[in-house]
Design a protein around this motif. Structure first.
Motif, PDB file in Angstrom:
ATOM      1  N   TRP A 191       0.816  -1.208   0.000  1.00 47.86           N
ATOM      2  CA  TRP A 191       0.000   0.000   0.000  1.00 47.86           C
ATOM      3  C   TRP A 191       0.854   1.264   0.000  1.00 47.86           C
ATOM      4  CZ3 TRP A 191      -4.842  -0.119  -1.295  1.00 47.86           C
ATOM      5  CH2 TRP A 191      -5.598  -1.268  -1.059  1.00 47.86           C
ATOM      6  N   ALA A 192       2.136   1.143   0.275  1.00 43.39           N
ATOM      7  CA  ALA A 192       3.012   2.311   0.344  1.00 43.39           C
ATOM      8  C   ALA A 192       3.388   2.797  -1.060  1.00 43.39           C
ATOM      9  CB  ALA A 192       4.276   1.975   1.127  1.00 43.39           C
ATOM     10  N   ASN A 193       3.337   4.095  -1.250  1.00 44.84           N
ATOM     11  CA  ASN A 193       3.770   4.674  -2.530  1.00 44.84           C
ATOM     12  C   ASN A 193       5.283   4.768  -2.606  1.00 44.84           C
ATOM     13  OD1 ASN A 193       1.212   5.181  -3.739  1.00 44.84           O
ATOM     14  ND2 ASN A 193       0.935   6.848  -2.285  1.00 44.84           N
ATOM     15  N   ASP A 194       5.946   4.886  -1.463  1.00 45.50           N
ATOM     16  CA  ASP A 194       7.399   5.011  -1.399  1.00 45.50           C
ATOM     17  C   ASP A 194       7.954   3.899  -0.506  1.00 45.50           C
ATOM     18  OD1 ASP A 194      10.051   5.768  -1.308  1.00 45.50           O
ATOM     19  OD2 ASP A 194       9.704   7.559  -0.082  1.00 45.50           O
ATOM     20  N   VAL A 195       8.043   2.702  -1.056  1.00 43.21           N
ATOM     21  CA  VAL A 195       8.484   1.549  -0.271  1.00 43.21           C
ATOM     22  C   VAL A 195       9.902   1.761   0.258  1.00 43.21           C
ATOM     23  CG1 VAL A 195       8.963  -0.934  -0.323  1.00 43.21           C
ATOM     24  CG2 VAL A 195       6.959  -0.033  -1.504  1.00 43.21           C
ATOM     25  N   GLU A 196      10.798   2.271  -0.579  1.00 45.30           N
ATOM     26  CA  GLU A 196      12.168   2.494  -0.110  1.00 45.30           C
ATOM     27  C   GLU A 196      12.193   3.483   1.058  1.00 45.30           C
ATOM     28  OE1 GLU A 196      16.516   4.101  -1.593  1.00 45.30           O
ATOM     29  OE2 GLU A 196      15.071   3.449  -3.103  1.00 45.30           O
ATOM     30  N   GLY A 197      11.370   4.522   0.993  1.00 48.19           N
ATOM     31  CA  GLY A 197      11.292   5.489   2.087  1.00 48.19           C
ATOM     32  C   GLY A 197      10.810   4.848   3.379  1.00 48.19           C
ATOM     33  N   VAL A 198       9.820   3.974   3.277  1.00 48.14           N
ATOM     34  CA  VAL A 198       9.321   3.262   4.458  1.00 48.14           C
ATOM     35  C   VAL A 198      10.415   2.361   5.024  1.00 48.14           C
ATOM     36  CG1 VAL A 198       7.658   1.555   5.283  1.00 48.14           C
ATOM     37  CG2 VAL A 198       6.906   3.364   3.735  1.00 48.14           C
ATOM     38  N   LEU A 199      11.129   1.665   4.139  1.00 46.41           N
ATOM     39  CA  LEU A 199      12.208   0.786   4.600  1.00 46.41           C
ATOM     40  C   LEU A 199      13.324   1.575   5.274  1.00 46.41           C
ATOM     41  CD1 LEU A 199      12.392  -1.702   1.597  1.00 46.41           C
ATOM     42  CD2 LEU A 199      11.361  -2.089   3.853  1.00 46.41           C
ATOM     43  N   ARG A 200      13.617   2.757   4.775  1.00 48.03           N
ATOM     44  CA  ARG A 200      14.624   3.626   5.419  1.00 48.03           C
ATOM     45  C   ARG A 200      14.172   4.022   6.826  1.00 48.03           C
ATOM     46  NH1 ARG A 200      18.726   5.286   2.244  1.00 48.03           N
ATOM     47  NH2 ARG A 200      18.465   5.107  -0.007  1.00 48.03           N
TER      48      ARG A 200
ATOM     49  N   VAL B 125      10.934 -10.712  -5.978  1.00 44.65           N
ATOM     50  CA  VAL B 125      11.915 -11.027  -4.939  1.00 44.65           C
ATOM     51  C   VAL B 125      13.243 -10.289  -5.156  1.00 44.65           C
ATOM     52  CG1 VAL B 125      12.767 -13.149  -6.024  1.00 44.65           C
ATOM     53  CG2 VAL B 125      12.888 -12.904  -3.563  1.00 44.65           C
ATOM     54  N   ALA B 126      13.698 -10.173  -6.385  1.00 46.82           N
ATOM     55  CA  ALA B 126      14.949  -9.452  -6.647  1.00 46.82           C
ATOM     56  C   ALA B 126      14.812  -7.976  -6.292  1.00 46.82           C
ATOM     57  CB  ALA B 126      15.360  -9.610  -8.108  1.00 46.82           C
ATOM     58  N   ASP B 127      13.633  -7.407  -6.567  1.00 46.58           N
ATOM     59  CA  ASP B 127      13.383  -6.009  -6.218  1.00 46.58           C
ATOM     60  C   ASP B 127      13.388  -5.814  -4.702  1.00 46.58           C
ATOM     61  OD1 ASP B 127      13.058  -5.455  -8.938  1.00 46.58           O
ATOM     62  OD2 ASP B 127      10.894  -5.813  -8.843  1.00 46.58           O
ATOM     63  N   ALA B 128      12.846  -6.778  -3.973  1.00 51.92           N
ATOM     64  CA  ALA B 128      12.813  -6.676  -2.512  1.00 51.92           C
ATOM     65  C   ALA B 128      14.227  -6.609  -1.948  1.00 51.92           C
ATOM     66  CB  ALA B 128      12.053  -7.859  -1.917  1.00 51.92           C
ATOM     67  N   GLY B 129      15.104  -7.470  -2.420  1.00 50.55           N
ATOM     68  CA  GLY B 129      16.488  -7.456  -1.955  1.00 50.55           C
ATOM     69  C   GLY B 129      17.185  -6.152  -2.298  1.00 50.55           C
ATOM     70  N   ALA B 130      16.948  -5.650  -3.504  1.00 50.04           N
ATOM     71  CA  ALA B 130      17.571  -4.385  -3.922  1.00 50.04           C
ATOM     72  C   ALA B 130      17.058  -3.218  -3.089  1.00 50.04           C
ATOM     73  CB  ALA B 130      17.300  -4.136  -5.410  1.00 50.04           C
ATOM     74  N   LEU B 131      15.762  -3.200  -2.802  1.00 48.52           N
ATOM     75  CA  LEU B 131      15.195  -2.121  -1.984  1.00 48.52           C
ATOM     76  C   LEU B 131      15.730  -2.166  -0.554  1.00 48.52           C
ATOM     77  CD1 LEU B 131      11.513  -2.065  -3.227  1.00 48.52           C
ATOM     78  CD2 LEU B 131      13.129  -0.169  -3.332  1.00 48.52           C
ATOM     79  N   LEU B 132      15.854  -3.354   0.002  1.00 49.20           N
ATOM     80  CA  LEU B 132      16.402  -3.483   1.363  1.00 49.20           C
ATOM     81  C   LEU B 132      17.847  -2.981   1.403  1.00 49.20           C
ATOM     82  CD1 LEU B 132      14.896  -6.935   2.288  1.00 49.20           C
ATOM     83  CD2 LEU B 132      14.429  -4.778   3.480  1.00 49.20           C
ATOM     84  N   SER B 133      18.619  -3.342   0.405  1.00 51.60           N
ATOM     85  CA  SER B 133      20.011  -2.873   0.337  1.00 51.60           C
ATOM     86  C   SER B 133      20.067  -1.361   0.165  1.00 51.60           C
ATOM     87  CB  SER B 133      20.755  -3.548  -0.810  1.00 51.60           C
ATOM     88  OG  SER B 133      20.910  -4.929  -0.549  1.00 51.60           O
ATOM     89  N   ALA B 134      19.239  -0.818  -0.721  1.00 56.49           N
ATOM     90  CA  ALA B 134      19.216   0.625  -0.953  1.00 56.49           C
ATOM     91  C   ALA B 134      18.799   1.386   0.303  1.00 56.49           C
ATOM     92  CB  ALA B 134      18.276   0.958  -2.110  1.00 56.49           C
ATOM     93  N   ALA B 135      17.965   0.765   1.127  1.00 56.09           N
ATOM     94  CA  ALA B 135      17.506   1.404   2.363  1.00 56.09           C
ATOM     95  C   ALA B 135      18.538   1.306   3.477  1.00 56.09           C
ATOM     96  CB  ALA B 135      16.184   0.790   2.811  1.00 56.09           C
TER      97      ALA B 135
END
Length: 147
Positions: A23-32, A82-92
């Motif tokens: 539901w988040a528009n900015d998933v990377e921001g939430v992960l940060r 799944v690849a996007d999830a790992g990349a977003l976690l790393s970016a965060a």
């Protein structure tokens, strides 16, 4: 609100997110925000819909709307692979992200039954700013029945 976490930096040992990141528009921001709130060596555990979730229903609705309404409305938020999830976690800034997948197949008699189940789970709202035909307008019921 999945976009704003009211947590102080380094204030929690663990954050658990169950079926709300899509539901988040900015998933990377939430992960940060999650990473910032965690104490050193804290745990972030998330369960989310991803990848090909609901692709059969989406495909059926797209085909029916094109046929019956001449256009397609927004049906679902994009799902994370799944690849996007790992990349977003790393970016965060997560140091050692681990991502895993599971597959559960659920079957319904028809599209209306699937939509009812989604609605009961609170997953029936389309993304903000929906454009194009809607299942709730005009020939929407006809398109849903065709799906």
């Amino acid at each position: 609100d999945p976009e704003s976490l009211p947590l102080r930096p380094h204030s929690v040992d663990a954050v658990v997110s169950v079926l709300d990141l899509h539901w988040a528009n900015d998933v990377e921001g939430v992960l940060r925000q999650v990473r910032r709130a965690l104490k050193p060596d804290g745990l972030f555990l998330a369960v989310l819909l991803g990848g090909e979730t609901g692709h059969e229903l989406t495909s059926s609705l797209v085909a029916a709307e094109l046929e019956r309404q001449g256009g397609v409305g927004t049906r679902a938020s994009p799902m994370m692979h799944v690849a996007d999830a790992g990349a977003l976690l790393s970016a965060a800034g997560f140091a050692m992200p681990a991502v895993d997948t599971g597959f559960i197949q659920v079957e319904y008699d028809n599209a209306a039954a699937a939509m009812d189940a989604l609605s009961a789970m609170g997953e029936s709202a389309a993304p903000a700013g929906q454009e194009g035909p809607s299942l709730g307008a005009g020939g929407g019921r006809d398109a849903l029945l065709a799906a």
